[in-house]
Design a protein around this motif. Sequence first.
Motif, PDB file in Angstrom:
ATOM      1  N   TYR A   1       0.857  -1.165   0.000  1.00  0.00           N
ATOM      2  CA  TYR A   1       0.000   0.000   0.000  1.00  0.00           C
ATOM      3  C   TYR A   1       0.899   1.222   0.000  1.00  0.00           C
ATOM      4  O   TYR A   1       1.745   1.378   0.882  1.00  0.00           O
ATOM      5  CB  TYR A   1      -0.906   0.015   1.237  1.00  0.00           C
ATOM      6  N   SER A   2       0.753   2.056  -0.988  1.00  0.00           N
ATOM      7  CA  SER A   2       1.572   3.266  -1.074  1.00  0.00           C
ATOM      8  C   SER A   2       0.968   4.355  -0.191  1.00  0.00           C
ATOM      9  O   SER A   2      -0.149   4.826  -0.444  1.00  0.00           O
ATOM     10  CB  SER A   2       1.655   3.753  -2.523  1.00  0.00           C
TER      11      SER A   2
ATOM     12  N   ARG B   1       0.844   7.688  -2.321  1.00  0.00           N
ATOM     13  CA  ARG B   1      -0.196   7.743  -3.357  1.00  0.00           C
ATOM     14  C   ARG B   1      -1.562   7.314  -2.820  1.00  0.00           C
ATOM     15  O   ARG B   1      -2.575   7.400  -3.500  1.00  0.00           O
ATOM     16  CB  ARG B   1       0.218   6.876  -4.547  1.00  0.00           C
TER      17      ARG B   1
ATOM     18  N   GLU C   1       4.510  -3.226 -10.968  1.00  0.00           N
ATOM     19  CA  GLU C   1       3.455  -2.778 -11.891  1.00  0.00           C
ATOM     20  C   GLU C   1       4.050  -2.016 -13.079  1.00  0.00           C
ATOM     21  O   GLU C   1       3.702  -2.272 -14.240  1.00  0.00           O
ATOM     22  CB  GLU C   1       2.503  -1.879 -11.120  1.00  0.00           C
TER      23      GLU C   1
ATOM     24  N   LYS D   1       3.615  -4.419  -6.558  1.00  0.00           N
ATOM     25  CA  LYS D   1       5.055  -4.255  -6.797  1.00  0.00           C
ATOM     26  C   LYS D   1       5.414  -4.768  -8.197  1.00  0.00           C
ATOM     27  O   LYS D   1       5.048  -5.886  -8.559  1.00  0.00           O
ATOM     28  CB  LYS D   1       5.831  -5.021  -5.733  1.00  0.00           C
TER      29      LYS D   1
ATOM     30  N   TRP E   1      -0.395  -0.835  -4.257  1.00  0.00           N
ATOM     31  CA  TRP E   1       0.819  -0.731  -5.061  1.00  0.00           C
ATOM     32  C   TRP E   1       1.290  -2.149  -5.398  1.00  0.00           C
ATOM     33  O   TRP E   1       2.059  -2.745  -4.656  1.00  0.00           O
ATOM     34  CB  TRP E   1       1.881   0.036  -4.268  1.00  0.00           C
TER      35      TRP E   1
END
Lengths: 135, 135
Positions: A59-60, A63, A71, A69, A67
């Motif tokens: 989880y960013s 942002r 991507e 990883k 997320w």
Amino acid sequence: MNTEAQKAGLDWLEEVKWTSDGLVPAIAQDAETGRILMMAWMNREALQLTAETQTAVYYSRSRKKLWPKGESSGHVQKVQDIQLDCDADVVILKIEQIGGIACHTGRESCFYRSLVDGQWQTQEPVLKDPAEIYK
Amino acid sequence: MNTEAQKAGLDWLEEVKWTSDGLVPAIAQDAETGRILMMAWMNREALQLTAETQTAVYYSRSRKKLWPKGESSGHVQKVQDIQLDCDADVVILKIEQIGGIACHTGRESCFYRSLVDGQWQTQEPVLKDPAEIYK
């Protein structure tokens, strides 16, 4: 206890002690070499998705969204094991790092600096130019 | 930049991105085997003392004070290397774990549970009865 979670067989998610923000720190460790590659955060959905897909989803916090990883970079992390500590407030992902690069700087690990003579000194090279990774 | 810190050669402490509570997560990793033994938190003083003494000192968030690891148990952690990640918000301590036990449950590592078949299953034995460790 969350009844929906119980129904879905997700009691294990309830056992995690989430922060007041609903997060848990997740340490990604190379399953073969034992090297620590990064630490990021997960919310409940990220950890559930990571377990279901056996691929790391964080989880960013900047942002404020999931997320997955790799991507953008293709540097996904295949998860072999998920471990929980005694206090249930930290997890380890034992992973295979696709592409051999976990760090956005193009290095294998985010932990590329050591304290030497009172300074953080870079100890390892960039393997790939980030401009090439995130093009 | 803190002028006192500059004078004392502590610029490296200023480079760490402390949380709003003034803390940073610290991962203790066995320097020889690569095993992750625990994760705890440090404040500025704890990290400075750890570097100066080459022995792990954490900050106990529950007791709100410095926590020299092994104070009660004798299971101190000799620090061989301190690493910082790319975002400067996580540190790794490469350590030698005196007594071979990092966890208050009497196990080598705090990460003794793995997610297996939707349950956190204990994967390793207690090496020493906590009642014997903290007597």
